[in-house]
Design a protein around this motif. Structure first.
Motif, mmCIF file in Angstrom:
data_model
loop_
_atom_site.group_PDB
_atom_site.id
_atom_site.type_symbol
_atom_site.label_atom_id
_atom_site.label_comp_id
_atom_site.label_asym_id
_atom_site.label_seq_id
_atom_site.Cartn_x
_atom_site.Cartn_y
_atom_site.Cartn_z
ATOM 1 N N ILE A 280 109.319 62.842 71.330
ATOM 2 C CA ILE A 280 109.831 61.331 71.181
ATOM 3 C C ILE A 280 109.758 60.806 69.797
ATOM 4 O O ILE A 280 108.610 61.029 69.099
ATOM 5 C CB ILE A 280 108.851 60.458 71.991
ATOM 6 N N ASP A 281 110.732 60.238 69.260
ATOM 7 C CA ASP A 281 110.621 59.749 67.715
ATOM 8 C C ASP A 281 109.934 58.242 67.834
ATOM 9 O O ASP A 281 110.579 57.214 68.572
ATOM 10 C CB ASP A 281 112.152 59.502 67.602
ATOM 11 N N LEU A 282 108.629 58.043 67.216
ATOM 12 C CA LEU A 282 107.857 57.071 67.177
ATOM 13 C C LEU A 282 108.258 56.259 65.823
ATOM 14 O O LEU A 282 108.089 56.767 64.785
ATOM 15 C CB LEU A 282 106.617 57.477 67.100
ATOM 16 N N ILE A 283 108.854 54.948 65.980
ATOM 17 C CA ILE A 283 109.074 54.059 64.814
ATOM 18 C C ILE A 283 107.863 52.800 65.021
ATOM 19 O O ILE A 283 107.840 52.133 65.958
ATOM 20 C CB ILE A 283 110.265 53.637 64.912
ATOM 21 N N ILE A 284 106.992 52.802 63.946
ATOM 22 C CA ILE A 284 105.931 52.037 63.960
ATOM 23 C C ILE A 284 106.313 50.605 63.252
ATOM 24 O O ILE A 284 106.794 50.955 62.063
ATOM 25 C CB ILE A 284 104.559 52.671 63.355
ATOM 26 N N THR A 285 106.094 49.483 63.616
ATOM 27 C CA THR A 285 106.436 48.457 62.775
ATOM 28 C C THR A 285 104.921 47.546 63.015
ATOM 29 O O THR A 285 104.730 47.173 64.104
ATOM 30 C CB THR A 285 107.595 47.576 63.387
ATOM 31 N N ASP A 286 104.440 47.383 62.009
ATOM 32 C CA ASP A 286 103.046 46.869 62.045
ATOM 33 C C ASP A 286 102.739 45.943 61.051
ATOM 34 O O ASP A 286 103.292 45.970 59.862
ATOM 35 C CB ASP A 286 102.067 47.740 62.293
ATOM 36 N N HIS A 287 101.748 45.152 60.867
ATOM 37 C CA HIS A 287 101.039 44.379 59.496
ATOM 38 C C HIS A 287 99.759 44.589 59.471
ATOM 39 O O HIS A 287 99.113 43.922 58.529
ATOM 40 C CB HIS A 287 101.516 42.867 59.773
ATOM 41 N N HIS A 288 98.920 45.149 60.474
ATOM 42 C CA HIS A 288 97.498 45.238 60.205
ATOM 43 C C HIS A 288 97.179 45.993 59.385
ATOM 44 O O HIS A 288 97.745 46.757 58.498
ATOM 45 C CB HIS A 288 96.957 45.640 61.574
ATOM 46 N N GLU A 289 95.867 46.089 58.855
ATOM 47 C CA GLU A 289 95.307 46.725 57.691
ATOM 48 C C GLU A 289 95.386 48.101 57.822
ATOM 49 O O GLU A 289 95.187 48.863 58.792
ATOM 50 C CB GLU A 289 93.904 46.388 57.430
ATOM 51 N N VAL A 290 95.877 48.798 56.696
ATOM 52 C CA VAL A 290 96.086 50.274 56.802
ATOM 53 C C VAL A 290 94.969 51.061 56.554
ATOM 54 O O VAL A 290 93.773 50.648 55.779
ATOM 55 C CB VAL A 290 96.960 50.666 55.701
ATOM 56 N N GLN A 291 94.696 51.987 57.463
ATOM 57 C CA GLN A 291 93.258 52.728 57.422
ATOM 58 C C GLN A 291 93.481 54.056 56.517
ATOM 59 O O GLN A 291 94.542 54.112 55.899
ATOM 60 C CB GLN A 291 92.808 53.043 58.590
ATOM 61 N N GLU A 292 92.384 55.048 56.441
ATOM 62 C CA GLU A 292 92.586 55.989 55.477
ATOM 63 C C GLU A 292 93.671 56.900 55.546
ATOM 64 O O GLU A 292 94.004 57.368 54.895
ATOM 65 C CB GLU A 292 91.381 56.831 55.519
ATOM 66 N N LYS A 293 94.344 57.176 56.853
ATOM 67 C CA LYS A 293 95.160 57.965 57.274
ATOM 68 C C LYS A 293 96.202 57.093 58.038
ATOM 69 O O LYS A 293 96.253 56.517 58.827
ATOM 70 C CB LYS A 293 94.640 59.086 57.990
ATOM 71 N N LEU A 294 97.400 57.698 57.572
ATOM 72 C CA LEU A 294 98.615 56.977 58.289
ATOM 73 C C LEU A 294 99.055 58.014 59.510
ATOM 74 O O LEU A 294 99.137 59.218 59.348
ATOM 75 C CB LEU A 294 99.852 56.857 57.416
ATOM 76 N N PRO A 295 99.612 57.227 60.636
ATOM 77 C CA PRO A 295 99.866 58.280 61.626
ATOM 78 C C PRO A 295 101.271 59.194 61.032
ATOM 79 O O PRO A 295 102.065 58.702 60.154
ATOM 80 C CB PRO A 295 100.521 57.242 62.634
ATOM 81 N N ASP A 296 101.488 60.346 61.677
ATOM 82 C CA ASP A 296 102.736 61.243 61.434
ATOM 83 C C ASP A 296 103.960 60.631 62.387
ATOM 84 O O ASP A 296 104.023 61.459 63.437
ATOM 85 C CB ASP A 296 102.174 62.410 61.726
ATOM 86 N N ALA A 297 104.587 59.639 62.152
ATOM 87 C CA ALA A 297 105.412 58.962 62.772
ATOM 88 C C ALA A 297 106.690 58.966 62.197
ATOM 89 O O ALA A 297 107.100 59.662 61.086
ATOM 90 C CB ALA A 297 105.242 57.446 62.892
ATOM 91 N N TYR A 298 107.852 58.990 63.089
ATOM 92 C CA TYR A 298 109.228 59.282 62.376
ATOM 93 C C TYR A 298 109.412 58.325 61.510
ATOM 94 O O TYR A 298 109.985 58.315 60.265
ATOM 95 C CB TYR A 298 110.237 59.023 63.928
ATOM 96 N N GLY A 299 108.968 56.897 61.649
ATOM 97 C CA GLY A 299 109.223 55.901 60.738
ATOM 98 C C GLY A 299 108.025 54.804 60.743
ATOM 99 O O GLY A 299 107.600 54.697 61.845
ATOM 100 N N ILE A 300 107.455 54.404 59.548
ATOM 101 C CA ILE A 300 106.579 53.549 59.576
ATOM 102 C C ILE A 300 107.100 52.309 58.769
ATOM 103 O O ILE A 300 107.624 52.415 57.398
ATOM 104 C CB ILE A 300 105.146 53.945 58.888
#
Length: 774
Positions: free
Chosen positions: A160-180
């Motif tokens: 599944i191609d996961l596209i993340i649209t969000d605005h919450h605080e970014v933590q130490e590591k980013l998800p390995d998504a198709y697009g952020i």
């Protein structure tokens, strides 16, 4: 004195200039803009006239172009797209907006919002596997996903191609998504504080290829309800969004307006206190899907039914919040120490409303608060956190990230799940962090005050001018003003009598003051107090009539206070002693009982320089000097006149010199007078009070003008000439008359004015020095 509950920060000391300026701005508007660091002409124009021209290109966001290409390919290929949202107002409006944009672009799509109670916050593996089994090949998250490290791996594993649209605080590591797509992961994007719905709107604009004005009525809901700073792009989206929602023909919005009783123009308060809470209520108590269904519904009758249901849920939510807040307060009362960070947890608490409860605890105790619901079957606790300005909840909780199973949020609000054995450890850790980082002043809420105003200077025009800065919210708070005045009227209002309503008047200007939740201050405000008030100016319109109003945030009395309980037979009921304050009582005539068992001192036993919060005067002094001596010794801010008179000298007729002369002449003519047998008869004939006959007789006897034996009064031929004032009895009666007239039968204002100089220790000290010097 009555202390303010918050810290007042007067941010400007200069006077407001009069007249206009070359740019057409009044001095008041210029000052308010300067306070917000808006001084550049272009910045002023953008702020006062929000325009879509000031919005940024959505393709400046990292990941936007790649993600839009993937979605367009999915539409072309007939692939199914799932919008994965959140259950709050920002998430619901984001989900609705994204679904509408995708449908307009021709996509086959649906939405999924996790159940707060069974799935918790954010993406989860089970939901992603369900999406795969159902045939979805693209998942777009809205208002969530930036912490979904594991779920991104699952999506990749499933293809599944996961596209993340969000605005919450970014933590130490980013998800390995198709697009952020996230403002804070986009170094080239000029504005980083968009709400989740703002990010979704940018995605919709990029996907549709034009500015979708018809979606602005959704954008404004999430932008205002999620409490993001109303600056930059958020100000533009909120401002034009309020116009859009006011004129919206969307059936869901129309149904909400009906059920909420909203008429006319909608503003940020309508969204924040009426629309937002109802949309939030759905996800707090159950699956949030009905809220999305409401906003997506094309049919007004269907929307009305859903809106009624949502309104009922909101009423239920209010009751649940009240019950949990009460239980949380009881738990805090049982604790010996006052924590720097409040952490309370209990089985059976509804996780959906714990953020609201946490907010209530923060407002009441001026401390960060975490409220957790315990699930004994899972061995976990899940809940929400809210904080004070000085304590960044996200940053400080990240220092103890090991305590949490799940954690995410912002500086002032966060959500979390943790094992039960971690609750006490979390409380200990956060209290140690707060102890290290915060000072005593940090626990006191700060009110930034724009300026002090006089009642007569407040006008409709002035308030309308202030409203040029709307919409108000985070980053652009509604201006706070300070005024000092004595209320013409003050009373308790509300079904629970927990609010204050005041009326101030100066010349022809009248301003009503409303203080929500400050009803407990009512017994601590005396009639003539000059109140210092901090609040927000507004216009209250009722039946076509516009009234000036100040919504009071805090108040204090900076001078000593007199509470008039003279003659009261219900002191226990009428006297309210604030918790934690020291009160003492003084008796001049040996009274042994006082209300609320306040410690009684004989007036002679008061220590010099003794400091107390409240002083009760239980009875009248025998001489004015006794009272002056007590007030000179003691330092007190609240004085209570609690005395009563059973046998009043003031109400008895005071004999004049003519009365004495007539009585003496009568004795000279008659030779004798039997006081016991003839006293009442004489009083009736002369229209005197019987006590006056006795008093004249006693004074004559003391001055040896007469002889008296067994009530028989005769002239003393050996008497010498004396003035009536040489009689001790006469002096005592005269003194008692003055005491009663001054301290008991005087008006409140007369008594306050008489005591005023006695409470001014510095002034008294100067007078004593002058007298001693002479």
């Amino acid at each position: 004195m009555l202390q303010s509950s918050m810290k007042w920060n007067f941010t400007y000391t200069g006077e407001v200039e009069s007249g206009g300026s070359s740019d057409g701005l009044t001095p008041l508007t210029k000052r308010l803009l300067e306070k917000r660091n808006i001084v550049d002409p272009d910045a002023i124009r953008q702020f006062l006239n929000p325009s879509t021209e000031d919005l940024h290109d959505p393709f400046l966001m990292d990941g936007m172009r790649r993600s839009i290409t993937r979605v367009k390919d999915a539409i072309s290929n007939g692939e199914s797209i799932l919008v994965f949202g959140d259950y709050d107002a920002d998430g619901v409006s984001s989900t609705t907006l994204m679904i509408e944009a995708l449908r307009e672009a021709g996509a086959e799509c649906d939405f999924y919002i996790p159940n707060r109670f069974t799935e918790g916050y954010g993406p989860n593996e089970e939901a992603f596997r369900f999406a795969y089994d159902t045939g979805y090949s693209v998942i777009i998250t809205v208002d969530t996903g930036i912490a979904a490290i594991h779920e991104a791996e699952i999506a990749k594993e499933l293809g599944i191609d996961l596209i993340i649209t969000d605005h919450h605080e970014v933590q130490e590591k980013l998800p390995d998504a198709y697009g952020i797509i996230h403002p804070k992961t986009s170094s080239d994007y000029p504005f980083q504080e968009l709400a989740g719905v703002g990010v979704a709107f940018k995605f919709a604009q990029a996907l549709l290829g034009y500015f979708p004005k018809h979606l602005l009525d959704l954008v404004v809901i999430g932008t205002i309800a999620d409490l993001v700073p109303l600056q930059g792009e958020n100000r533009v989206l909120a401002s034009i969004g309020l116009q859009a929602i006011t004129n919206s023909k969307r059936p869901g919005i129309l149904a909400l307006r009906e059920v909420c009783g909203i008429e006319g123009e909608m503003n940020e308060e309508t969204i924040g206190f009426t629309i937002g809470p109802r949309i939030n209520a759905v996800g707090r108590l159950q699956d949030a899907s009905p809220a999305v269904d409401l906003l997506l519904s094309p049919d007004l009758e269907e929307a009305r039914e859903i809106a009624k249901y949502i309104n009922q849920l909101n009423q239920e939510r209010q009751k649940i919040v009240a019950d949990i807040a009460k239980e949380a307060e009881e738990m805090l009362l049982e604790r010996d120490d006052k924590d720097n960070v409040i952490v309370v947890a209990k089985e059976g608490w509804n996780p959906g409303v714990l953020g609201i409860v946490a907010s209530k605890l923060v407002r009441k105790h001026d401390r960060p608060a975490i409220v957790l619901g315990i699930d004994t079957e899972k061995g976990e606790a899940k809940g929400s956190a809210r904080s004070i300005d000085a304590f960044d909840m996200f940053t400080n909780c990240m220092e103890v990230r090991k305590r949490f199973i799940h954690f995410g949020g912002h500086a002032q609000a966060a959500g979390m799940t943790l094992d039960l054995e971690q609750i006490d450890l979390l409380r200990k850790d956060l209290n140690e962090i707060a102890e290290r980082k915060l000072s005593e002043e940090d626990y006191q809420q700060v009110l930034d005050i724009e300026m002090s105003v006089a009642i007569e200077d407040i006008s409709l025009q002035q308030i309308q001018e202030i409203d040029q800065l709307r919409p108000f919210g985070m980053g652009n708070p509604k201006p706070l003003f300070h005024l000092k005045n004595t209320p013409k009227e003050i009373r308790l209002i509300g079904s629970k009598k927990n609010h204050l309503k005041m009326q101030f008047q100066e010349n022809s200007t009248r301003v009503d003051g409303i203080a929500f939740g400050l009803g407990d201050l009512y017994p601590h405000i005396s009639p003539a107090d000059r109140l210092d008030i901090v609040g927000k100016l507004s216009i209250n319109e009722w039946n076509g009539r516009k009234n000036l109003q100040i919504m009071i945030q805090d108040l204090c009395v900076s001078e000593w206070q007199l509470f008039d309980l003279r003659g009261s037979k219900h002191l226990e009921k009428n006297l309210v002693i604030p918790h934690g304050q020291e009160y003492i009582a003084v008796s001049f005539q040996g009274m042994e009982e006082s209300p609320h068992d306040v410690q009684i001192f004989d007036h002679k036993d008061i220590e010099s320089e003794k400091a107390v919060d409240g002083l009760l005067l239980l009875d009248l002094p025998k001489s004015i000097s006794q009272l002056k001596e007590v007030l000179n010794k003691i330092n007190v801010s609240k004085l209570y006149a609690c005395y009563r008179i059973e046998d009043s000298t003031f109400l008895k007729t005071w004999p004049s010199r003519d009365h004495f002369k007539w009585f003496y002449s009568m004795l000279m003519k008659r030779g004798s007078f039997d006081l016991y047998k003839e006293g009442d008869l004489l009083a009736r004939r002369k229209g005197w009070d019987r006590s006056m006959v006795d008093f004249i007789s006693q004074v004559f006897f003391e001055l040896e003008f007469v002889k008296m034996k067994d009530g028989l009064i005769t002239i003393n031929a050996q008497s010498s000439k004396k003035d009536l004032k040489e009689s001790v009895l006469y002096q005592e009666r005269e003194q008692q008359l003055y005491i009663e007239q001054t301290l008991y039968y005087s008006t409140y204002k007369e008594l306050k004015n008489w005591i005023d100089p006695l409470m001014d220790k510095e002034s008294m000290h100067v007078k004593e020095e002058v007298v001693n010097g002479l």
